[in-house]
Every structure is written in structure tokens, then in C-alpha cells.
Design a protein around this motif. Structure first.
Motif, PDB file in Angstrom:
ATOM      1  N   SER A  63       0.845  -1.123  -0.159  1.00 36.99           N
ATOM      2  CA  SER A  63      -0.077  -0.028  -0.026  1.00 36.99           C
ATOM      3  C   SER A  63       1.057   1.245  -0.117  1.00 36.99           C
ATOM      4  CB  SER A  63      -0.872   0.054   1.113  1.00 36.99           C
ATOM      5  OG  SER A  63      -1.815  -1.257   1.099  1.00 36.99           O
ATOM      6  N   SER A  64       1.694   1.083   0.736  1.00 36.52           N
ATOM      7  CA  SER A  64       2.756   2.350   0.784  1.00 36.52           C
ATOM      8  C   SER A  64       3.365   2.558  -0.615  1.00 36.52           C
ATOM      9  CB  SER A  64       3.678   2.259   1.818  1.00 36.52           C
ATOM     10  OG  SER A  64       3.246   2.674   3.137  1.00 36.52           O
ATOM     11  N   LEU A  65       3.912   1.429  -1.233  1.00 37.93           N
ATOM     12  CA  LEU A  65       4.459   1.571  -2.463  1.00 37.93           C
ATOM     13  C   LEU A  65       3.538   2.262  -3.559  1.00 37.93           C
ATOM     14  CD1 LEU A  65       6.490  -1.646  -2.934  1.00 37.93           C
ATOM     15  CD2 LEU A  65       7.580   0.647  -2.659  1.00 37.93           C
ATOM     16  N   GLY A  66       2.448   1.805  -3.542  1.00 35.74           N
ATOM     17  CA  GLY A  66       1.257   2.286  -4.401  1.00 35.74           C
ATOM     18  C   GLY A  66       0.987   3.830  -4.418  1.00 35.74           C
ATOM     19  N   ALA A  67       1.212   4.332  -2.980  1.00 35.86           N
ATOM     20  CA  ALA A  67       0.846   5.589  -2.900  1.00 35.86           C
ATOM     21  C   ALA A  67       2.101   6.476  -2.741  1.00 35.86           C
ATOM     22  CB  ALA A  67       0.388   5.783  -1.349  1.00 35.86           C
ATOM     23  N   VAL A  68       3.015   6.340  -3.442  1.00 32.23           N
ATOM     24  CA  VAL A  68       4.251   7.208  -3.573  1.00 32.23           C
ATOM     25  C   VAL A  68       4.062   8.475  -4.410  1.00 32.23           C
ATOM     26  CG1 VAL A  68       6.913   7.251  -4.467  1.00 32.23           C
ATOM     27  CG2 VAL A  68       6.282   5.580  -2.861  1.00 32.23           C
ATOM     28  N   THR A  93       1.354   5.116   4.585  1.00 30.08           N
ATOM     29  CA  THR A  93       1.708   6.780   4.874  1.00 30.08           C
ATOM     30  C   THR A  93       3.377   6.247   5.330  1.00 30.08           C
ATOM     31  OG1 THR A  93       1.224   6.209   7.285  1.00 30.08           O
ATOM     32  CG2 THR A  93      -0.289   7.579   5.752  1.00 30.08           C
ATOM     33  N   TYR A  94       4.021   5.263   4.990  1.00 32.05           N
ATOM     34  CA  TYR A  94       5.505   5.327   5.197  1.00 32.05           C
ATOM     35  C   TYR A  94       6.208   6.509   4.453  1.00 32.05           C
ATOM     36  CZ  TYR A  94       4.596   0.523   7.203  1.00 32.05           C
ATOM     37  OH  TYR A  94       4.456  -0.444   7.975  1.00 32.05           O
ATOM     38  N   GLY A  95       5.659   6.770   3.047  1.00 27.09           N
ATOM     39  CA  GLY A  95       6.406   7.660   2.359  1.00 27.09           C
ATOM     40  C   GLY A  95       6.254   9.082   2.929  1.00 27.09           C
ATOM     41  N   HIS A  96       4.949   9.386   3.489  1.00 27.54           N
ATOM     42  CA  HIS A  96       4.542  10.450   4.174  1.00 27.54           C
ATOM     43  C   HIS A  96       5.336  10.623   5.558  1.00 27.54           C
ATOM     44  CE1 HIS A  96       1.936  13.428   6.479  1.00 27.54           C
ATOM     45  NE2 HIS A  96       2.016  12.531   7.222  1.00 27.54           N
ATOM     46  N   LYS A  97       5.874   9.748   6.189  1.00 26.57           N
ATOM     47  CA  LYS A  97       6.401   9.699   7.356  1.00 26.57           C
ATOM     48  C   LYS A  97       7.917  10.077   7.037  1.00 26.57           C
ATOM     49  CE  LYS A  97       3.587   6.740  10.245  1.00 26.57           C
ATOM     50  NZ  LYS A  97       3.278   6.514  11.657  1.00 26.57           N
ATOM     51  N   ILE A  98       8.371   9.478   6.040  1.00 27.45           N
ATOM     52  CA  ILE A  98       9.842   9.402   5.697  1.00 27.45           C
ATOM     53  C   ILE A  98       9.900  11.029   5.185  1.00 27.45           C
ATOM     54  CG2 ILE A  98      11.518   9.045   3.932  1.00 27.45           C
ATOM     55  CD1 ILE A  98      10.337   6.128   3.890  1.00 27.45           C
ATOM     56  N   ILE A  99       8.964  11.588   4.460  1.00 34.59           N
ATOM     57  CA  ILE A  99       8.954  12.989   3.973  1.00 34.59           C
ATOM     58  C   ILE A  99       8.827  13.977   5.192  1.00 34.59           C
ATOM     59  CG2 ILE A  99       7.607  14.827   2.672  1.00 34.59           C
ATOM     60  CD1 ILE A  99       7.445  12.891   0.556  1.00 34.59           C
ATOM     61  N   THR A 100       8.203  13.709   6.106  1.00 34.29           N
ATOM     62  CA  THR A 100       8.001  14.663   7.274  1.00 34.29           C
ATOM     63  C   THR A 100       8.667  14.387   8.497  1.00 34.29           C
ATOM     64  OG1 THR A 100       5.909  13.325   7.990  1.00 34.29           O
ATOM     65  CG2 THR A 100       5.523  15.185   6.404  1.00 34.29           C
TER      66      THR A 100
END
Ligand code: HTL
Ligand code: MG
Length: 642
Positions: A63-68, A93-100
Motif C-alpha cells: 500500500s505504501s509503494l502504491g501511494a508514493v 503512509t510510510y512515504g509521508h512519514k519519511i518526508i515529514t
């Protein structure tokens, strides 16, 4: 940070990075400083990082990969410290967490004392909502938009919801309100045609039908930009033109509900996505943007088997392989269900989107006509079971403890008042590990125990589990049987022949004692036996029915017991311990009793065995309680004197 090309053949595309963009990104505002090329590089670096993190300790990979791309597009346009980005479930939201600002802690995700696997407001101001359960984003974002307008503010409000989560009534009822009240907000439907398993329901069929329309397929072939050229008029004539261009089917249900509908568009085309989101942001009222994505995007193995890679345990990122998970309580339930269905042609299995987790994949293949996945709609699941039962069928609602919370009114109103023959097969009962506070299954006994006609059983092993299931179906009436996440001994042979004849409501003495008894149920029985193995005067009881209790046995034991210790993988308030104390008091019997279990706190993600100890209901906790009751040394001395 590993180079994406390190993932070798497993990556869809290999990109060699010269310089990390991610290094420079600690907030949405940093994303806004990136040029187009760097934004694209950021998506690749995020993918690589998400794969690396999930390979270390497992997690919601696909799910996190699909939302990048969606994540990068949103942060390039919004500021998540001010604007409200409300992610449904929060597992993407792993991408969101990494960004923020959390990239340095991301390796700890889902681990003891680490970052949560879902968005959590206490973790970061960039997380707009604490989540874990599906279908809440739209209603919460609606409330935020109303608050913003009431306070005269103008920040953006965006809900991001998956197609699976949109099957929940909570999401659909919120849309119904939004279409009427029309606050300014964006609702992004991230449609990958998957829930954890294949998505279900008529809306899912409608979404798929949009994708087979010639105009969508042409866009696939020609590159979507041309097809969507008319969007150039967005700025000037947007309000009027949009509906014509983007509601090709005039029967669009969202349009009918009063929402502006745009889509479907390719959710992996970063430029296109950004373009649409930017323009939609300018529009008044609510707009739904329908994006099509691929679960597991960019990691071949996850793309080809998104069910397994939805939430895999740790794996080797360079040579990813599926791991067998061992025989679990869920498998044991599924096997028993198949066998019982052979014998009883009225038997049904119902699941709210948790077929794999509940162990029902085999059953669904063997008995497709007596199987139903209703989507992420626990309320529908319970009331549909009530309907089946009213007409003479024998439904079993296979449901996780935490998600049964969503069907509580239905349990009372639709099943228990009518005293219907519905069995609740409650999986993931107790602490669950990495999923954390939102997913802990620790309230079911409390909330089910209060309901007239309901009864609750807690098996100690798979033999007791299947025997209880069989008995519950034979007896009729609302019955709940709860078991934990994790492994259990497999039955010796299939089909199983060793069913126990269990008297409903009876306890079992596992170890005789002379001075005190530990009353344990489920997985805490092993702790009780271990804690008392050198204490011949302390007995252990398998308190396998919490309702009805074996009051006769309890009162009999109370005649000689100097103390009781109850132990359960459940909240202390309202659980087995409460039931025991209430029964003693109601019978005017007073025996010092310690209740071990979860105190009145929300337990975060972590290692379950460690948490059992920390919360005082592991082996050490039982020893300590015995010590406090002077049962360790004091009474062992007594025992010697005896
Ligand atoms: N029921 C409820 C109320 N909440 C949750 N979270 C579940 C069940 C279990 N669950 C998930 S993720 C998920 C389910 C059913 C699938 C969501 O599908 P969606 O997103 O299409 O919204 P996708 O996975 O990216 O495709 C978790 O518990 C994490
Ligand atoms: Mg989905």
C-alpha cells in the motif's frame, strides 16, 4: 540508503542515483523546493526506502509503494503542518512519514517504542488523524473542513481513501453529507482494485467499468496528457466544463450525491497527478479525484502478489521470497470450518474483508455458495448474519476482535435481542503486536459480556477451539469464541476426529492446588503453568468460559482457596477478573483476588510477549502477584509444615 538498482531484477525500473534528494527533505516545504526531475527522483528514493524498511521488520509494503506518487504530489502542493492530509487506515503512509521529518526513525516503525505503523497525531503534527481502522477519513476530513470554515481559516483539507475502505458505510454516509453541505475539500479515491484481498461490491464493479471505457483505454495507449488536454480550461471554465469532461457516465453515483467527480486518472503519473490536484484545489465545494494505482508499484514481486505483500513479515530485499507462516489459530479455525460445513449444509462463513487473516481462503474455495465477504463493513456483516439466522441458516461471523467494535450495535440490536443462532469467531483477540493501539483486541470480552443472551468462550488450544465451535453451532443462540493472533498446534490428522464434548460453561482444573488458584484463560494458561510449576500448593484452572462462568467450580474452590489470581490477555475492566470478582461478591464469598490483565490504558505497538510482562500478566507478573499475596514463600513454608 540502498540504490534502487540494488533490488536487482525485483524492481520494475532501475534508476541509479547520483545524489540523494531525500537527504534534503524533512517536510512538505522541502518538497516544494524540488524541481520536476528531483520530484521524480524523490519517488524512486522513497520506494527504495520503503522496501528497505519493510524488509527489516515487515510492514505495510504494497500500500505504501502504491501511494508514493500521490504522497509526493500532495506534499508538493500542500503543507501537512497546516493543511490537513487525512489518510484512511494510515497503512499507506510510510512515504509521508519519511518526508515529514521521521526518516531517521523509520527503521523503528511498528517496533517496540518505535514509530507507529499508521498516522498518529501524537507522533507528528503532520499526521492529521490517528487511524488504523478503515473508512474514517472522509467523515473526519468533513469535520475538519467544517471547523476550518467556522473559524474563518482557509487551509486545505484532503481525504485519501482506498477503494477497499470506500466499501465501509461510514465513508459512504459521510459522502452523502458532504454532497449536501458542500464544504471545500478534496477526496482522493486511491483505486488499486484491492482491499487486502480482491475488493468486493458493486461500487468496485463500477470503478472497474470506468477503466474499460474506450476513452480511458485510449489514454492508456496514447499517454493521458492528450486526452486530458481539455483540463487546460480548468482555470476559467472549470466549474462548468469539469462535469462534462469528467463525468462521462452521467449516472456517476458520486455526481448524483452532489460531489464533483474527476477521473479516473493514472495515479502513478506524477506530473498529471500534480496538475489535477493543483487545479482541484482552486475549486469551491467538494471534489472527488479518482486515481488508479497498482498495489506494490515498483517492486515486481509485490505487484504480482499484492495479497502476500500487503503486510509481509521481514524479507531479504534483494531476494524476496514468500515465507510460510506456520500453522495458526486462524488456520485451525478455517480447517474446522471446512469440516463442519461438510456435515452441516446450513453453515455459512461471513467475513468483513478479512478472508486471509481469518483463515477462510480454503473455505471460500470449497464452499463459495456459503461464503460471503461483505467488504470493510462489519455492521453489514453482523446484520446479514442476523438475516440468515432468522431464515434458518447457521452463520458464523469470522471477525477480528478490534473490528467487531464496528458491529457492536448490530450484535445487540440485530442478534442478541432476537437470541439468534449466530456464532462470532473472534480472531486476533488480545494484544496483536506491530499494528498497535488501533488494532489491539482487548475489549471484546467486556463489551460482549454485558449483552443478554451472549456467551463467551476462550479455548486454550486448537482442539478446544474446534470443539467449542461445534458445540456453539449445536446449541444455537449468540455465542462468541475468542482466540489470539499467532501459532497453535495443528490437528494430528485431517479430517479431525478428536472433538471434545465440552459442557458449555464448564471450567477445567489443569493443576490441583491446596492454598490458592490461578484462574487463567487462552494464552495466559501457559504463563500460569510456568509461574507455578515449582509451587505444588498453587493450582491452575482453565477458566475457558467467561460467560457463563463455572460458578459452581469457583464457589467450590473458594471454600479452601486463600486467594485467586485471574490472568487474561484482555482489559482488566470487564474481563474474566471482573466476572470472577462479581460472581464472588454476588454469592457473599470474599476471597482476596488479584486481577492480572491490561490496565485502563491504550497499549501501543510492540512485542507481545514483552508487553505481557510489562503489563504484569506474564510469568513474572503472576509470580509477583503470588508474592504480594504471600503465596510464594510464606505459603510454600506453610505447605512444608502441612
Ligand atoms: N476493518 C476495519 C474497520 N479497518 C481495517 N483496517 C481493516 C478491517 C483491516 N484492513 C487493513 S488495510 C485493509 C483492511 C481491510 C484494506 C484496505 O483497502 P484499501 O487500501 O483499498 O483501502 P489498500 O490496502 O492500499 O488497497 C488494516 O488493518 C491495515
Ligand atoms: Mg485498495
Amino acid at each position: 540508503m540502498p540504490n534502487v538498482s540494488n533490488a536487482g531484477t525485483e524492481m520494475t525500473e532501475s534508476v541509479a542515483f547520483t545524489k540523494s534528494v531525500l537527504e534534503r527533505v524533512n517536510s512538505s516545504q522541502d518538497v516544494k523546493k524540488l524541481n520536476k526531475e528531483e520530484l521524480h527522483q524523490l519517488t524512486e528514493e522513497l520506494r527504495s526506502e520503503i522496501i528497505r524498511v519493510c524488509s527489516l521488520g515487515g510492514g505495510h509494503l504494497a500500500s505504501s509503494l502504491g501511494a508514493v506518487e500521490l504522497t509526493v504530489a500532495l506534499h508538493s502542493l500542500y503543507n501537512s503542518k497546516v493543511d490537513r492530509l487525512v489518510f484512511d487506515v494510515g497503512h499507506q503512509t510510510y512515504g509521508h512519514k519519511i518526508i515529514t521529518g521521521r526518516k531517521d526513525q523509520i527503521d523503528s516503525v511498528r517496533k517496540h517504542d518505535g514509530l507507529a505503523g499508521f498516522t498518529t497525531t501524537s507522533e507528528s503534527e503532520d499526521d492529521a488523524l490517528t487511524v488504523g481502522h478503515a473508512s474514517t477519513s472522509i467523515a473526519a476530513a468533513f469535520g475538519m473542513a467544517l471547523a476550518r470554515d467556522a473559524q474563518g481559516e482557509d487551509y486545505g483539507v484532503v481525504a485519501v481513501i482506498g477503494d477497499g475502505s470506500l466499501t465501509g458505510g461510514l465513508a459512504l454516509a459521510a459522502l452523502n453529507q458532504i454532497g449536501d453541505v458542500k464544504p471545500k475539500m478534496t477526496i482522493i479515491v486511491n483505486d488499486n482494485e484491492m482491499s487486502i484481498s480482491e475488493n468486493v461490491g458493486a461500487l468496485n464493479g463500477y470503478f472497474s467499468s470506468l477503466q474499460v471505457q474506450p476513452w480511458f483505454q485510449n489514454a492508456e495507449k496514447t499517454g493521458r496528457r492528450q486526452l486530458w488536454q481539455p483540463i487546460a480550461e480548468f482555470g476559467s471554465r472549470a466549474k462548468h466544463s469539469i462535469r462534462r469532461f469528467f463525468d462521462p457516465a452521467s449516472a456517476n453515483p458520486f455526481h448524483a450525491m452532489g460531489l464533483r467527480y474527476v477521473g479516473p486518472i493514472d495515479g502513478h503519473d506524477l506530473d498529471q497527478l500534480t496538475y489535477y490536484l493543483k487545479h482541484i484545489r482552486e475549486l469551491d465545494g467538494p471534489t472527488m479525484l479518482h486515481i488508479v494505482t497498482k498495489k506494490g508499484k515498483g517492486y515486481k514481486i509485490a505487484e504480482s502478489d499484492p495479497k502476500y505483500w500487503h503486510g509481509p513479515p521481514k524479507f531479504d530485499a534483494d531476494k524476496p521470497v514468500k515465507k510460510g507462516k506456520g500453522y495458526s489459530w486462524s488456520n485451525a479455525f478455517g480447517d474446522a470450518a471446512c469440516q463442519l460445513a461438510e456435515e452441516n449444509e446450513r453453515l455459512w462463513m461471513l467475513t468483513p474483508a478479512m478472508s486471509i487473516g481469518s483463515g477462510l481462503v480454503g473455505y471460500s474455495e470449497r464452499f463459495p455458495k456459503r461464503y460471503l465477504d461483505v467488504g470493510i463493513a462489519e455492521d453489514v456483516c453482523v446484520t446479514t448474519a442476523a438475516g440468515l439466522a432468522l431464515q434458518g441458516e447457521k452463520p458464523v461471523v469470522a471477525i477480528y476482535s478490534t473490528f467487531l467494535q464496528r458491529g457492536y450495535d448490530q450484535v445487540i440490536h440485530d442478534v442478541c435481542i432476537e437470541n439468534l443462532d449466530v456464532v462470532f469467531a473472534i480472531d486476533r483477540a488480545g494484544l496483536v503486536g506491530g499494528d498497535g493501539a488501533t488494532h489491539q483486541g482487548v475489549f471484546d470480552v467486556s463489551f460482549m459480556r454485558a449483552i443478554p443472551n451472549m456467551s463467551i468462550a476462550v479455548p486454550k488450544d486448537s482442539k478446544e477451539q474446534r470443539s467449542m465451535l461445534k458445540k456453539a453451532l449445536e446449541m444455537g443462540g449468540p455465542k462468541a469464541i475468542r482466540w489470539p493472533r499467532g501459532g497453535v498446534e495443528a490437528p494430528p490428522e485431517a479430517p479431525v476426529t478428536d472433538w471434545d464434548e465440552i459442557e458449555w460453561g464448564s471450567w477445567e482444573i489443569l493443576k490441583e492446588g491446596s492454598s490458592a488458584y490461578v484462574l487463567a484463560c487462552g494464552l495466559t494458561i501457559d504463563y500460569a503453568l510456568e509461574a507455578t510449576k515449582d509451587l505444588p500448593h498453587i493450582g491452575v484452572v482453565n477458566a475457558r468460559f467467561v460467560k457463563p462462568l463455572d460458578t459452581a467450580m469457583l464457589l467450590e474452590l473458594a471454600r479452601t482457596a486463600k486467594a485467586f489470581i485471574t490472568v487474561e490477555d484482555h482489559a482488566r475492566d470487564g474481563g474474566l477478573g471482573s466476572a470472577v470478582v462479581e460472581a464472588l461478591v454476588d454469592n457473599d464469598v470474599f476471597v482476596p483476588t488479584r486481577r492480572l490483565g491490561i490496565p485502563n490504558v491504550f497499549v501501543p505497538h510492540g512485542d507481545t510477549a514483552l508487553q505481557h510482562e510489562e503489563l504484569g500478566y506474564g510469568v513474572r507478573g503472576i509470580r509477583q502477584a503470588l508474592d504480594e499475596l504471600s503465596l510464594l514463600h510464606g505459603l510454600s513454608k506453610l505447605q512444608v509444615q502441612d
